[in-house]
Design an enzyme around this catalytic site. Structure first.
Site, mmCIF file in Angstrom:
data_model
loop_
_atom_site.group_PDB
_atom_site.id
_atom_site.type_symbol
_atom_site.label_atom_id
_atom_site.label_comp_id
_atom_site.label_asym_id
_atom_site.label_seq_id
_atom_site.Cartn_x
_atom_site.Cartn_y
_atom_site.Cartn_z
ATOM 1 C CB CYS A 114 -0.988 -0.037 1.162
ATOM 2 S SG CYS A 114 -2.381 1.103 0.984
ATOM 3 C CG HIS B 147 -3.365 -3.603 3.425
ATOM 4 N ND1 HIS B 147 -2.343 -3.002 4.133
ATOM 5 C CD2 HIS B 147 -4.028 -2.606 2.803
ATOM 6 C CE1 HIS B 147 -2.390 -1.690 3.944
ATOM 7 N NE2 HIS B 147 -3.407 -1.425 3.137
ATOM 8 C CD GLU C 159 -0.589 -5.654 5.747
ATOM 9 O OE1 GLU C 159 -0.895 -4.454 5.904
ATOM 10 O OE2 GLU C 159 -0.482 -6.193 4.624
#
EC number: 6.3.5.3
Length: 222
Positions: free
Chosen positions: A86, A194, A196
């Site tokens: 990002c 994302h 994660e």
């Protein structure tokens, strides 16, 4: 295996990224943006999401000038692995570690949702645990995720199999639906979604976990 996660003023996904690395077996170190050196014996640098320096000027432009990014550029030049997510993707483009630019979303609105992606290549240390063409769901949360590159640059990315992920649909107007790209040596990956945020069932999915597992396996096998 050792990972570093950078922290800028305005980073807000740094801890999430550190936890994702740790779950994949990495010893993880947080590194402040004013530091001039990275930890020794490092295997990968993670540049997290957020709003570094409040997204003033262009997103990632100020962070790209920070002291630690000079060390990251040197690390990448020596063949080190770098993952930018990002805002981290924006920073890597601003430092020219990756080609192209991230512009304001085509709809001029912040986009935050679970997003379907296609794995475009498994020929990288970050994507080898996926299957070619696999459909995965990873959250997106960005205002400036519209990836653009000129025709020659796009042709080169496509010809060299350096588009890592593509959106199903197009939430931000990115050329060729691009969600993530690889560097020439395939050791630097930038992506807007994302991963994660989906490494645990409690997150509502685990489609991001193979990215970190891929990297761990690549380093162990090296």
């Amino acid at each position: 295996m050792r990972a570093a996660v950078l922290v800028f003023p305005g980073s807000n996904c740094d801890r999430d990224l550190a936890v994702a690395f740790q779950r994949a077996g990495f010893e993880t170190h947080m590194v402040w943006h004013k530091d001039t050196e990275l930890p020794e014996r490092l295997d990968v640098v993670g540049v997290p999401g957020g709003f570094s320096y409040g997204d003033y000027l262009r997103c990632g432009a100020i962070a790209a000038q920070s002291p630690i990014m000079r060390a990251v550029a040197g690390f990448a030049a020596r063949g080190g692995h770098v993952l930018g997510i990002c805002n981290g993707f924006q920073v890597l483009c601003e430092t020219r570690l990756l080609p192209g630019v991230l512009m304001r979303n085509a709809g001029l609105k912040f986009t935050c949702k679970m997003q379907a992606l296609t794995v475009e290549t498994t020929d990288s240390p970050f994507t080898s645990a996926y299957k070619p063409g696999q459909e995965i769901v990873i959250p997106v949360a960005h205002h400036d995720g519209n990836y653009q590159i000129d025709e020659d640059g796009l042709a080169r990315l496509q010809g060299e199999d350096r588009i890592a992920f593509a959106y199903e649909g197009n939430p931000n107007g990115s050329v060729a639906h691009i969600a993530g790209v690889l560097s020439e040596n395939r050791r630097v990956l930038g992506l807007m979604p994302h991963p994660e945020r989906v490494v645990d069932e409690a997150h509502g999915g685990t489609d991001g976990a193979p990215l970190f597992a891929s990297l761990a396996e690549a380093l162990v096998s090296a």
